[in-house]
Design a protein around this motif. Structure first.
Motif: not given
Length: 149
Positions: A54-57, A99, A102-104
Motif C-alpha cells: 500500500r502506498h497512498d501518496d 496508483k 497501490h491504493k487497492n
C-alpha cells in the motif's frame, strides 16, 4: 500496415520503455545517493514494504516523468499516429494503474501479481506494471505469487 497493428507496436514499445526506465533509472541509478531517481527506492519501495504494497501518496515526479517522456516522443506523431497513440495510451495506463494497484492492494495483487511480486519479493525483477511484455522478453519476470499470466 493498418492502424491496429501499428497501435499494438506502440503499446509494446511502451512496455519496453516502462521496463527500461524502471530497471535502469529507478533501480540502477536510484540506488545512488543524491540521484534524482533515489525517491523510487527510498520512498516508494520502503513505503510499500512497510504497508504490504500500500502506498497512498500521489507521485507527482512519476506522472510528470511519464508526461515528459510522451512530450519527448511528439516527433513520432508525425511519423505514425498509431505508434504515438499506442505508446501514449500505455503511459496513461501506467499512471492510472500504478496508483490503483497501490491504493487497492487486494485488487492489484489479484490482477497485477507481477507488480506485487516486484515489491514484496523480487525487487530486481518484474519491472513492468501495466503488462509484463518486456519482463517476459528480457527474462526478468520472476514469479512469487500464482499469477494470471
Amino acid at each position: 500496415m493498418n492502424f491496429n497493428k501499428i497501435f499494438a507496436l506502440g503499446f509494446i514499445y511502451g512496455s519496453f520503455l516502462e521496463w527500461g526506465v524502471h530497471k535502469h533509472l529507478f533501480h540502477r541509478h536510484g540506488k545512488k545517493k543524491g540521484s534524482p531517481f533515489a525517491f523510487h527506492i527510498r520512498e516508494h519501495h520502503l513505503e510499500c514494504l512497510k504497508n504490504e504494497n500500500r502506498h497512498d501518496d500521489f507521485s507527482l515526479r512519476e506522472n510528470v516523468g511519464v508526461l515528459l517522456i510522451i512530450a519527448l516522443h511528439l516527433p513520432v506523431l508525425y511519423l505514425s499516429t498509431g505508434l504515438f497513440v499506442g505508446m501514449t495510451l500505455y503511459g496513461f495506463a501506467f499512471m492510472t494503474l500504478h496508483k490503483l494497484i497501490h491504493k487497492n492492494v487486494a485488487w492489484g495483487k489479484k490482477w497485477f501479481p507481477w507488480h506485487w511480486d516486484h515489491h514484496m519479493k523480487h525487487q530486481n525483477h518484474n519491472f513492468n506494471v501495466v503488462l509484463p511484455i518486456a519482463d517476459h522478453v528480457m527474462r526478468t519476470r520472476k514469479k512469487y505469487l500464482t499469477s494470471l499470466l
